[in-house]
Design a protein around this motif. Structure first.
Motif, PDB file in Angstrom:
ATOM      1  N   THR A   1     -10.150   9.667   8.439  1.00 40.72           N
ATOM      2  CA  THR A   1     -11.327   9.521   8.038  1.00 40.72           C
ATOM      3  C   THR A   1     -12.180   9.965   9.424  1.00 40.72           C
ATOM      4  O   THR A   1     -12.004   9.316  10.455  1.00 40.72           O
TER       5      THR A   1
ATOM      6  N   GLU B   1     -11.034  13.150   5.220  1.00 42.19           N
ATOM      7  CA  GLU B   1     -11.981  12.479   4.553  1.00 42.19           C
ATOM      8  C   GLU B   1     -13.296  12.337   5.564  1.00 42.19           C
ATOM      9  O   GLU B   1     -13.026  12.273   6.753  1.00 42.19           O
TER      10      GLU B   1
ATOM     11  N   GLU C   1      -8.472   6.293   1.032  1.00 45.92           N
ATOM     12  CA  GLU C   1      -7.293   6.001   0.207  1.00 45.92           C
ATOM     13  C   GLU C   1      -6.917   4.763   0.142  1.00 45.92           C
ATOM     14  O   GLU C   1      -6.766   3.831  -0.888  1.00 45.92           O
ATOM     15  N   LEU C   2      -7.022   3.823   1.437  1.00 42.71           N
ATOM     16  CA  LEU C   2      -7.106   2.491   1.213  1.00 42.71           C
ATOM     17  C   LEU C   2      -7.630   1.771   0.350  1.00 42.71           C
ATOM     18  O   LEU C   2      -7.554   0.568  -0.150  1.00 42.71           O
TER      19      LEU C   2
ATOM     20  N   ARG D   1      -3.442  11.594   6.670  1.00 42.65           N
ATOM     21  CA  ARG D   1      -4.605  11.966   6.625  1.00 42.65           C
ATOM     22  C   ARG D   1      -5.613  10.949   7.374  1.00 42.65           C
ATOM     23  O   ARG D   1      -5.299   9.582   7.434  1.00 42.65           O
TER      24      ARG D   1
ATOM     25  N   TRP E   1       1.037  -1.256   0.096  1.00 43.38           N
ATOM     26  CA  TRP E   1      -0.011  -0.060   0.116  1.00 43.38           C
ATOM     27  C   TRP E   1       0.912   1.358  -0.203  1.00 43.38           C
ATOM     28  O   TRP E   1       1.479   1.495   0.912  1.00 43.38           O
ATOM     29  N   HIS E   2       0.673   2.111  -1.052  1.00 43.59           N
ATOM     30  CA  HIS E   2       1.828   3.223  -1.408  1.00 43.59           C
ATOM     31  C   HIS E   2       3.106   2.705  -1.247  1.00 43.59           C
ATOM     32  O   HIS E   2       3.970   3.442  -1.028  1.00 43.59           O
TER      33      HIS E   2
ATOM     34  N   ALA F   1      -5.385   2.410   8.104  1.00 44.07           N
ATOM     35  CA  ALA F   1      -6.357   3.461   7.934  1.00 44.07           C
ATOM     36  C   ALA F   1      -6.809   4.080   9.537  1.00 44.07           C
ATOM     37  O   ALA F   1      -7.144   3.524  10.120  1.00 44.07           O
TER      38      ALA F   1
ATOM     39  N   MET G   1      -2.912   6.138   6.532  1.00 41.38           N
ATOM     40  CA  MET G   1      -3.695   6.911   5.522  1.00 41.38           C
ATOM     41  C   MET G   1      -5.264   6.961   5.892  1.00 41.38           C
ATOM     42  O   MET G   1      -5.433   6.381   6.936  1.00 41.38           O
ATOM     43  N   SER G   2      -5.824   7.623   5.064  1.00 37.50           N
ATOM     44  CA  SER G   2      -7.417   7.612   5.185  1.00 37.50           C
ATOM     45  C   SER G   2      -7.956   6.335   4.932  1.00 37.50           C
ATOM     46  O   SER G   2      -7.477   5.562   4.034  1.00 37.50           O
TER      47      SER G   2
ATOM     48  N   ARG H   1      -9.528   2.609  -2.128  1.00 35.06           N
ATOM     49  CA  ARG H   1      -9.203   3.156  -3.573  1.00 35.06           C
ATOM     50  C   ARG H   1      -8.151   2.389  -4.129  1.00 35.06           C
ATOM     51  O   ARG H   1      -8.195   1.795  -5.065  1.00 35.06           O
ATOM     52  N   GLU H   2      -7.117   2.104  -3.227  1.00 35.34           N
ATOM     53  CA  GLU H   2      -6.007   1.211  -3.654  1.00 35.34           C
ATOM     54  C   GLU H   2      -6.215  -0.174  -3.556  1.00 35.34           C
ATOM     55  O   GLU H   2      -5.856  -1.099  -4.474  1.00 35.34           O
TER      56      GLU H   2
END
Length: 403
Positions: free
Chosen positions: A185, A221, A393-394, A183, A103-104, A111, A389-390, A396-397
């Motif tokens: 959520t 988010e 974001e997780l 970031r 992830w990234h 998250a 991450m938010s 979407r990946e």
């Protein structure tokens, strides 16, 4: 001959693990008796894929027996046959020689999420509630929580004078996260239909537009925190989503309040309402992996015999799980080791999951050190080669990984 239903189910498990080129029945043997046990709701034996399907599709949660659930209707951790700290799908991934997703580009991802249950503490009811807790703690001889409530109450006049509140720490959370270049959520309630949703819905209604504005300006988010009874009333969930969107919050993900979820009835509704992801599937009373996997996945629909067009991000840990007397009842310092054990596991085996840190944990004077533990969690993830991450974001990946 492998039945078509079994073939679809096995293929879903393999694709979830990234084993797109592994053949079911060839590379991985098919044992009919194991899949027959699964159809009876029994844990399969002697077939890795059948066992993996049992856990990932939450077959054991199809049993509606009241004794398997708590007073909120939640499936109990102790009712599960899983070892929550040793997810079987990750063991299967390793046996198949598969690398976990990155992830990234990092080995694992967490998250960062905040459930916003009570954005303002010092309403009239809030003051009365705090005074009641102080009395109960004092009568029970619980010195530390009694002192914390007393200290909080002594600050009420100053907060009233300044028009501030210990729970309104959203700008501080955003600053702390920005300083670490991460970031998160924030899941907001958008309906109050039950006492468990909060005692002062009028205060939440008044503050919600400002909250959306502050979080949006800070780059956070915003997701929906589906209200307590939304699991039984999909129309309420739809209306709550619409309310946030009308306030200008693009809502792609959600988490049910109190972690009340029946994966077999609630998750298909989320797909129908257009949510991209959910991150409810975890336990309030114990950290770990409720579906036997430490990575995002698409939940299975038994009604349609297919994976849903929805990403489920496993929920692995929550601040209240560690702190609440009804659960583990640990102070922040004692909880840190348990939390870092989870991070160490992810650093070794990979993972992509969420954690909850409630937004009312960030007032330095009353948080009991939980605000500082949150920052140490972020630092520990980075020190071990992970990323924060938010949830969006997780998710979407994960869509790219899950194809």
């Amino acid at each position: 001959m492998i039945p078509a239903t079994v073939e679809r189910r096995a293929r879903w498990v393999l694709d979830t693990l990234g084993a797109h080129d592994v053949g079911f029945g060839d590379d991985v043997p098919y044992r009919a008796e194991a899949w027959e046990r699964l159809d009876r709701g029994e844990l399969p034996e002697g077939d890795d894929l059948a066992e993996a399907f049992f856990h990932l599709a939450r077959v054991e949660e199809r049993d509606r027996s009241p004794e398997l659930r708590d007073r909120h209707g939640r499936f109990r951790a102790e009712s599960s046959c899983l070892d929550l700290g040793d997810p079987p799908l990750e063991r299967l991934r390793r046996r198949l020689g598969l690398e976990p997703p990155k992830w990234h580009g990092a080995r694992f991802a967490i998250a960062l999420t905040h459930d916003v249950d009570m954005p303002w503490r010092w309403t009239r009811r809030g003051v009365r509630g705090s005074a009641g807790r102080l009395k109960r703690h004092a009568l029970a001889g619980q010195a530390t929580p009694a002192l914390r409530e007393a200290r909080a109450l002594t600050a009420v006049p100053l907060h009233k004078l300044r028009r501030t509140d210990p729970n309104w720490r959203f700008e501080r959370i955003l600053r702390l996260e920005s300083a670490r270049d991460v970031r998160s959520t924030f899941f907001l309630l958008a309906g109050h239909h039950h006492p468990a949703d909060g005692a002062t819905p009028e205060a939440y209604d008044r503050l919600r537009p400002r909250l959306v504005e502050v979080l949006g300006a800070g780059g956070a988010e915003i997701g929906l925190h589906g209200s307590y009874t939304a699991v039984e009333h999909p129309d309420r969930l739809e209306g709550e989503k619409r309310l946030l969107e009308e306030l200008g919050a693009p809502v792609s993900g959600q988490r049910f309040h109190y972690l009340r979820i029946d994966p077999h009835t609630n998750l298909p509704v989320l797909e129908r309402l257009g949510f991209a992801y959910d991150t409810t599937l975890g336990y309030a009373e114990a950290p770990g992996f409720r579906a036997g996997i430490a990575q995002p996945f698409r939940p299975w629909s038994f009604e349609e015999e297919r994976p849903l067009d929805l990403v489920e991000i496993p929920l692995a840990a929550m601040d209240v799980t560690f702190s609440a007397p009804r659960y583990l009842g640990l102070p922040a310092r004692a909880a840190e080791r348990r939390l870092l054990d989870l991070v160490d596991w992810a650093a070794e085996h990979g993972g992509g999951f969420s954690v909850i840190w409630h937004s009312e944990r960030f007032d330095p004077a009353t948080s009991g050190g939980w605000d500082r533990l949150y920052l140490r969690l972020i630092d520990a993830v980075r020190a071990r080669g992970g990323v924060c991450m938010s949830a969006g974001e997780l998710a979407r990946e994960a869509v790219a990984w899950l194809r």
